[in-house]
Design a protein around this motif. Structure first.
Motif, PDB file in Angstrom:
ATOM      1  N   ILE A 142       4.417   0.011  -5.977  1.00 43.95           N
ATOM      2  CA  ILE A 142       3.713   0.882  -5.035  1.00 43.95           C
ATOM      3  C   ILE A 142       3.498   0.177  -3.712  1.00 43.95           C
ATOM      4  CG2 ILE A 142       1.486   2.012  -4.584  1.00 43.95           C
ATOM      5  CD1 ILE A 142       1.365   2.568  -7.656  1.00 43.95           C
ATOM      6  N   LYS A 143       3.100  -1.089  -3.786  1.00 45.15           N
ATOM      7  CA  LYS A 143       2.885  -1.867  -2.547  1.00 45.15           C
ATOM      8  C   LYS A 143       4.199  -2.032  -1.774  1.00 45.15           C
ATOM      9  CE  LYS A 143      -0.969  -4.888  -3.123  1.00 45.15           C
ATOM     10  NZ  LYS A 143      -1.391  -6.276  -3.366  1.00 45.15           N
ATOM     11  N   ARG A 144       5.280  -2.298  -2.498  1.00 44.33           N
ATOM     12  CA  ARG A 144       6.580  -2.481  -1.847  1.00 44.33           C
ATOM     13  C   ARG A 144       7.021  -1.204  -1.146  1.00 44.33           C
ATOM     14  NH1 ARG A 144      10.768  -3.476  -5.875  1.00 44.33           N
ATOM     15  NH2 ARG A 144       8.971  -4.399  -6.813  1.00 44.33           N
ATOM     16  N   ARG A 145       6.837  -0.051  -1.817  1.00 43.21           N
ATOM     17  CA  ARG A 145       7.191   1.234  -1.201  1.00 43.21           C
ATOM     18  C   ARG A 145       6.339   1.490   0.040  1.00 43.21           C
ATOM     19  NH1 ARG A 145       6.213   4.348  -5.970  1.00 43.21           N
ATOM     20  NH2 ARG A 145       7.468   3.234  -7.460  1.00 43.21           N
ATOM     21  N   LYS A 146       5.079   1.111  -0.020  1.00 41.23           N
ATOM     22  CA  LYS A 146       4.176   1.311   1.114  1.00 41.23           C
ATOM     23  C   LYS A 146       4.630   0.469   2.318  1.00 41.23           C
ATOM     24  CE  LYS A 146      -0.714   0.733   2.285  1.00 41.23           C
ATOM     25  NZ  LYS A 146      -0.761   1.788   3.254  1.00 41.23           N
ATOM     26  N   ILE A 147       5.054  -0.745   2.050  1.00 41.39           N
ATOM     27  CA  ILE A 147       5.524  -1.627   3.131  1.00 41.39           C
ATOM     28  C   ILE A 147       6.812  -1.081   3.748  1.00 41.39           C
ATOM     29  CG2 ILE A 147       6.474  -3.916   3.621  1.00 41.39           C
ATOM     30  CD1 ILE A 147       4.471  -5.008   1.537  1.00 41.39           C
ATOM     31  N   LEU A 148       7.696  -0.532   2.925  1.00 43.14           N
ATOM     32  CA  LEU A 148       8.981  -0.045   3.404  1.00 43.14           C
ATOM     33  C   LEU A 148       8.875   1.252   4.183  1.00 43.14           C
ATOM     34  CD1 LEU A 148      11.220  -0.845   0.302  1.00 43.14           C
ATOM     35  CD2 LEU A 148      11.044  -2.141   2.428  1.00 43.14           C
ATOM     36  N   THR A 149       7.790   1.987   3.998  1.00 39.48           N
ATOM     37  CA  THR A 149       7.653   3.284   4.720  1.00 39.48           C
ATOM     38  C   THR A 149       6.861   3.123   5.982  1.00 39.48           C
ATOM     39  OG1 THR A 149       5.681   3.865   3.439  1.00 39.48           O
ATOM     40  CG2 THR A 149       7.811   4.687   2.640  1.00 39.48           C
ATOM     41  N   TYR A 196      -7.942  -1.737 -12.747  1.00 40.40           N
ATOM     42  CA  TYR A 196      -8.923  -0.751 -12.276  1.00 40.40           C
ATOM     43  C   TYR A 196      -8.247   0.593 -11.987  1.00 40.40           C
ATOM     44  CZ  TYR A 196     -12.403   1.555  -9.389  1.00 40.40           C
ATOM     45  OH  TYR A 196     -13.276   2.471  -8.874  1.00 40.40           O
ATOM     46  N   LEU A 197      -7.040   0.534 -11.437  1.00 44.60           N
ATOM     47  CA  LEU A 197      -6.304   1.755 -11.102  1.00 44.60           C
ATOM     48  C   LEU A 197      -5.648   2.403 -12.322  1.00 44.60           C
ATOM     49  CD1 LEU A 197      -4.606   0.541  -7.799  1.00 44.60           C
ATOM     50  CD2 LEU A 197      -6.569   2.090  -8.016  1.00 44.60           C
ATOM     51  N   GLY A 198      -5.660   1.696 -13.444  1.00 42.41           N
ATOM     52  CA  GLY A 198      -5.083   2.247 -14.671  1.00 42.41           C
ATOM     53  C   GLY A 198      -3.572   2.129 -14.720  1.00 42.41           C
ATOM     54  N   ILE A 199      -3.030   1.103 -14.071  1.00 39.01           N
ATOM     55  CA  ILE A 199      -1.583   0.886 -14.045  1.00 39.01           C
ATOM     56  C   ILE A 199      -1.292  -0.579 -14.348  1.00 39.01           C
ATOM     57  CG2 ILE A 199      -1.130   2.773 -12.429  1.00 39.01           C
ATOM     58  CD1 ILE A 199      -1.008   0.736 -10.164  1.00 39.01           C
ATOM     59  N   THR A 200      -0.026  -0.886 -14.508  1.00 37.43           N
ATOM     60  CA  THR A 200       0.361  -2.278 -14.735  1.00 37.43           C
ATOM     61  C   THR A 200       0.491  -2.993 -13.399  1.00 37.43           C
ATOM     62  OG1 THR A 200       2.730  -1.849 -14.645  1.00 37.43           O
ATOM     63  CG2 THR A 200       1.643  -1.627 -16.808  1.00 37.43           C
ATOM     64  N   ASN A 201       0.492  -4.304 -13.482  1.00 34.07           N
ATOM     65  CA  ASN A 201       0.669  -5.122 -12.286  1.00 34.07           C
ATOM     66  C   ASN A 201       2.043  -4.867 -11.656  1.00 34.07           C
ATOM     67  OD1 ASN A 201      -0.150  -7.019 -10.411  1.00 34.07           O
ATOM     68  ND2 ASN A 201       0.600  -8.750 -11.621  1.00 34.07           N
ATOM     69  N   VAL A 202       3.051  -4.645 -12.502  1.00 31.79           N
ATOM     70  CA  VAL A 202       4.401  -4.359 -12.015  1.00 31.79           C
ATOM     71  C   VAL A 202       4.415  -3.040 -11.231  1.00 31.79           C
ATOM     72  CG1 VAL A 202       6.771  -3.843 -12.720  1.00 31.79           C
ATOM     73  CG2 VAL A 202       5.502  -5.677 -13.847  1.00 31.79           C
ATOM     74  N   SER A 203       3.736  -2.027 -11.762  1.00 25.87           N
ATOM     75  CA  SER A 203       3.666  -0.732 -11.064  1.00 25.87           C
ATOM     76  C   SER A 203       2.964  -0.875  -9.722  1.00 25.87           C
ATOM     77  CB  SER A 203       2.928   0.295 -11.915  1.00 25.87           C
ATOM     78  OG  SER A 203       3.649   0.581 -13.078  1.00 25.87           O
ATOM     79  N   LEU A 204       1.897  -1.652  -9.689  1.00 30.59           N
ATOM     80  CA  LEU A 204       1.194  -1.871  -8.423  1.00 30.59           C
ATOM     81  C   LEU A 204       2.102  -2.564  -7.420  1.00 30.59           C
ATOM     82  CD1 LEU A 204      -1.301  -1.710  -6.653  1.00 30.59           C
ATOM     83  CD2 LEU A 204      -2.103  -3.839  -7.709  1.00 30.59           C
ATOM     84  N   SER A 205       2.867  -3.537  -7.858  1.00 32.20           N
ATOM     85  CA  SER A 205       3.808  -4.225  -6.968  1.00 32.20           C
ATOM     86  C   SER A 205       4.826  -3.248  -6.391  1.00 32.20           C
ATOM     87  CB  SER A 205       4.548  -5.334  -7.711  1.00 32.20           C
ATOM     88  OG  SER A 205       3.658  -6.350  -8.070  1.00 32.20           O
TER      89      SER A 205
END
Length: 95
Positions: A88-95, A77-86
């Motif tokens: 992004i989520k990891r960066r969000k958790i780390l910040t 839906y976001l127009g990205i791969t599952n790897v890219s979403l992972s």
């Protein structure tokens, strides 16, 4: 993904019912306007926002839905791969 109950009606039959009861004009134009507005907003977000920003917007607008759907559907839906979403989520958790 989860159990649902749906009703199905052919469009011609549905349209005839709406016209018969005088609802077609009140239904069709607002529905078409809403559909067009959502489509334009989605295209705008793809052009203006990064994948991370689109993910943040989705979380802000649909927090419960984000919990219910698999990541591969959300990524699509976001127009990205599952790897890219992972990532992004990891960066969000780390910040």
């Amino acid at each position: 993904m989860e159990d649902i109950r749906i009703s199905v009606c052919g469009f011609d039959r549905f349209q005839a019912w709406l016209k018969n009861y005088g609802y077609w004009e009140r239904f069709a134009l607002p529905y078409a306007e809403s559909f067009a507005a959502e489509k334009f907003l989605r295209e705008y977000e793809f052009l203006i926002h990064s994948a991370a920003e689109r993910f943040e917007n989705f979380l802000a607008n649909y927090p419960e839905l984000a919990k219910r759907i698999p990541d591969y559907h959300l990524a699509s839906y976001l127009g990205i791969t599952n790897v890219s979403l992972s990532r992004i989520k990891r960066r969000k958790i780390l910040t």
